[in-house]
Design a protein around this motif. Sequence first.
Motif: not given
Ligand code: SF4
Length: 434
Positions: A377-379, A381, A383, A406-412, A423, A426
Amino acid sequence: MKTFKGGQHIDGFKHLSREMAIKTLPLPSQVIIPLSQHTGAVCEPVVKKGDMVKTGTLIGTSDKLISSRIHASLSGVIKDILEYNHPILGQAQAVIIDSDGNDTLDSAIVKRTKIELLSKEQLLEIIKNAGIVGLGGAAFPAQVKLNPLKPVDTLLINGVECEPYLTCDYRLMLEHTNSILKGIVLMQKIIGVETVIIGIEEDKLEAIKLLRNKCVEKKYNIEIVCLKAKYPQGAEKQLIKAILDREVPSGKLPFDVGVIVSNVGTAFAVFEAVYNAKPLYERVVTVTGKCVKQPSNLKVRIGTRFKELLDFCQGFTQTPGKIIMGGPMMGMSQYTDDLPVIKGTSGILVLSQKEVQEFSQGADQSCIRCGRCVNICPVGMLPYALSLCVEMNKLDKAAQYNPFDCIECGACTYVCPAKRQILSGIRLIKAVTR
Ligand code: SF4
Ligand code: SF4
């Protein structure tokens, strides 16, 4: 190379389209132009059924501060104004224009001279009238972003394009280098900053080299920074952290730390608006995926149906499993190809049934507390904790985990071995909390 904490290198599949030079899609016979294509207030139509319009004629506007004007993307007759499929909103009011086949430009579209004499206020007015929005994703009105409430000292230009599959920004940087740099210089003048930095990932070395050479040749005081190829390097806060080592606090915006971030596509649109008096009625879209016969980068009129782009790319190699507007990480799945390209359409990605199955089979298993989602998670968090709140239907408890960071990047979701739809959860929490 600079980077940020968290994130991960993701196989980009950019080879499918990165060598495909931008082609212009033939003029469609009809366009569907939604009156909401941006962050902010929906536009009101200023035309009615039966009106004749030219390419670039204003067709929608709003008197609200945060909104962006809408223009006809071809010349012809207004066939109707009605609710139509929208790639983000589901359905939205749209202006349907039948082409007259002539593509006659609005009389206001005339090349400008003496650009250097234009004041900041005049430049902002031109950008507002041209309906320029941020083309990196959020489609935020450019005239608002470029006129921040607080003083800033740096303009960061985002040439990262970290979203897998997409290559439209890369092609723009290669094919319209001079125009992008001129657009950046205009934005620099508007904001009134000395420091301008373009951030580009290491996997776009040709673009880095080209921009650096042009900056030297034209004596532009612009720095090009090479960034590690890692997702989501192109997210605003991550870009600021990587390049300037400044942290945008929770709930704050880049200008709170003295920075404005803008995309290379936006810089090109600003150039077109100021030098050529051209409203934002077309953009470059990457059409890609293993399922697409001929992946391409296409310059298309806003309002062109997805289907026409896909047909131009010779259709599918196999039965598609999913059509996504944007990339696979932050894009949005669509239920039809009868949808218009909007200002924020950076790509149309088609995944095969097999690819979709690989990801969705055995989805939503129990969390095994592996911590991968936390590490990526780049911020910073948690998840998995938010995901558990959703699973246990305790959305009220989710607030303590700062879901709005959450920037909703979907990496998690991407790294989760239990294939949990983190995501989506979230997004649900955010929607319910709002
Ligand atoms: S989508 Fe997942 S990895 Fe990306 S910012 Fe939100 S919680 Fe973190
Ligand atoms: S990555 Fe998935 S399984 Fe691992 S801790 Fe996060 S939610 Fe749980």
